[in-house]
Design a protein around this motif. Structure first.
Motif, PDB file in Angstrom:
ATOM      1  N   HIS A 142       0.832  -1.201   0.000  1.00 57.86           N
ATOM      2  CA  HIS A 142       0.000   0.000   0.000  1.00 57.86           C
ATOM      3  C   HIS A 142       0.869   1.254   0.000  1.00 57.86           C
ATOM      4  CE1 HIS A 142      -3.507   2.513   0.711  1.00 57.86           C
ATOM      5  NE2 HIS A 142      -2.844   3.080   1.716  1.00 57.86           N
ATOM      6  N   LYS A 143       1.897   1.278   0.848  1.00 58.33           N
ATOM      7  CA  LYS A 143       2.771   2.449   0.948  1.00 58.33           C
ATOM      8  C   LYS A 143       3.547   2.674  -0.350  1.00 58.33           C
ATOM      9  CE  LYS A 143       4.914   5.836   2.943  1.00 58.33           C
ATOM     10  NZ  LYS A 143       4.311   7.130   3.097  1.00 58.33           N
ATOM     11  N   MET A 144       3.999   1.608  -0.992  1.00 61.82           N
ATOM     12  CA  MET A 144       4.711   1.755  -2.263  1.00 61.82           C
ATOM     13  C   MET A 144       3.792   2.345  -3.335  1.00 61.82           C
ATOM     14  SD  MET A 144       7.850   0.984  -1.746  1.00 61.82           S
ATOM     15  CE  MET A 144       8.375   1.057  -3.435  1.00 61.82           C
ATOM     16  N   LEU A 146       1.286   4.391  -2.738  1.00 59.26           N
ATOM     17  CA  LEU A 146       1.166   5.815  -2.401  1.00 59.26           C
ATOM     18  C   LEU A 146       2.423   6.584  -2.811  1.00 59.26           C
ATOM     19  CD1 LEU A 146      -0.460   5.658   1.157  1.00 59.26           C
ATOM     20  CD2 LEU A 146      -1.541   6.398  -0.977  1.00 59.26           C
ATOM     21  N   ASN A 147       3.589   5.994  -2.563  1.00 59.79           N
ATOM     22  CA  ASN A 147       4.840   6.659  -2.940  1.00 59.79           C
ATOM     23  C   ASN A 147       4.947   6.870  -4.450  1.00 59.79           C
ATOM     24  OD1 ASN A 147       5.667   6.892  -0.307  1.00 59.79           O
ATOM     25  ND2 ASN A 147       7.066   5.151  -0.379  1.00 59.79           N
ATOM     26  N   ARG A 148       4.451   5.912  -5.227  1.00 63.02           N
ATOM     27  CA  ARG A 148       4.465   6.076  -6.690  1.00 63.02           C
ATOM     28  C   ARG A 148       3.612   7.265  -7.120  1.00 63.02           C
ATOM     29  NH1 ARG A 148       7.112   2.191  -9.186  1.00 63.02           N
ATOM     30  NH2 ARG A 148       7.380   0.191  -8.196  1.00 63.02           N
ATOM     31  N   LYS A 150       2.953   9.953  -5.101  1.00 55.79           N
ATOM     32  CA  LYS A 150       3.600  11.165  -4.583  1.00 55.79           C
ATOM     33  C   LYS A 150       4.881  11.504  -5.341  1.00 55.79           C
ATOM     34  CE  LYS A 150       4.084  10.449  -0.101  1.00 55.79           C
ATOM     35  NZ  LYS A 150       4.082  10.514   1.376  1.00 55.79           N
ATOM     36  N   TYR A 151       5.562  10.476  -5.821  1.00 58.12           N
ATOM     37  CA  TYR A 151       6.863  10.669  -6.480  1.00 58.12           C
ATOM     38  C   TYR A 151       6.867  10.019  -7.868  1.00 58.12           C
ATOM     39  CZ  TYR A 151       8.550  11.883  -1.799  1.00 58.12           C
ATOM     40  OH  TYR A 151       8.746  12.464  -0.572  1.00 58.12           O
ATOM     41  N   LYS A 162      11.621  16.611  -1.426  1.00 53.88           N
ATOM     42  CA  LYS A 162      10.419  16.042  -0.862  1.00 53.88           C
ATOM     43  C   LYS A 162       9.247  16.314  -1.802  1.00 53.88           C
ATOM     44  CE  LYS A 162       7.663  15.783   3.276  1.00 53.88           C
ATOM     45  NZ  LYS A 162       7.578  15.949   4.686  1.00 53.88           N
ATOM     46  N   TYR A 163       8.248  15.454  -1.773  1.00 51.50           N
ATOM     47  CA  TYR A 163       7.130  15.584  -2.698  1.00 51.50           C
ATOM     48  C   TYR A 163       6.420  16.929  -2.605  1.00 51.50           C
ATOM     49  CZ  TYR A 163       3.803  14.581   1.068  1.00 51.50           C
ATOM     50  OH  TYR A 163       3.049  14.632   2.215  1.00 51.50           O
ATOM     51  N   THR A 164       6.456  17.571  -1.444  1.00 48.79           N
ATOM     52  CA  THR A 164       5.803  18.867  -1.292  1.00 48.79           C
ATOM     53  C   THR A 164       6.537  19.978  -2.008  1.00 48.79           C
ATOM     54  OG1 THR A 164       6.977  19.179   0.802  1.00 48.79           O
ATOM     55  CG2 THR A 164       4.740  18.269   0.931  1.00 48.79           C
TER      56      THR A 164
END
Length: 168
Positions: A142-144, A146-148, A150-151, A162-164
């Motif tokens: 799940h986290k991977m 989400l990271n895809r 965001k990044y 950072k993604y922000t």
């Protein structure tokens, strides 16, 4: 780590010299093909398939049960133990400056000590996840995902921001 030079070889009729770097991080090859140097990335280091995270969870649960330690292994205590073990890993790297992948300048006793400390970190992490009822392999998937989001590789390739900090 052993470095081995293999003499000129023929690959589909094209002469090449291959330098192989054997070690924990894989094989790095440099080939001379038609007068040009071509480098291939080192093959990625791979973990063994066994034990699985579930195997580790089960082994630690049995270890804890045999010693009647569950009374001490509540989430807060496990978290504090985990932080302490991360501190012990940090001490092994402290004052060394940058450390190359594969730890080529480390002695075997230093590597063994690192393996033990990293194992402690993993054991406490897995037990903490168990006590908090977090299915760690599924949480990682799940986290991977989400990271895809965001990044996205097309936007962040080669950057450590950072993604922000990224603008659309």
């Amino acid at each position: 780590m052993a470095t081995q030079q293999n003499g000129p070889s023929r690959n589909n009729g094209v002469a090449s010299n291959v330098l192989e770097h054997n070690g924990e991080t894989g094989i790095k090859r440099t080939a001379h093909v038609n007068g040009e140097i071509q480098r291939q990335e080192a093959e990625r280091f791979n973990f063994s398939a066994d034990p699985s995270l579930e195997d580790i969870r089960r082994m630690q649960a049995e270890f804890t049960d045999e010693r009647n330690w569950n009374q001490f292994h509540q989430p807060r205590n496990l978290l504090l133990a985990l932080v302490g073990e991360v501190g012990e890993v940090s001490e092994l790297f402290q004052w060394r400056g940058e450390v190359a992948e594969g730890l080529p300048d480390w002695t075997e006793p230093e590597r063994a000590h690192l393996a033990q400390e990293l194992s402690d970190v993993l054991i406490y992490l897995v037990e903490l996840a168990e006590k908090c009822h977090v299915d760690l392999p599924q949480a990682v998937l799940h986290k991977m995902a989400l990271n895809r989001l965001k990044y996205p590789a097309s936007k962040v390739h080669g950057s450590a921001k950072k993604y922000t900090e990224y603008k659309d």
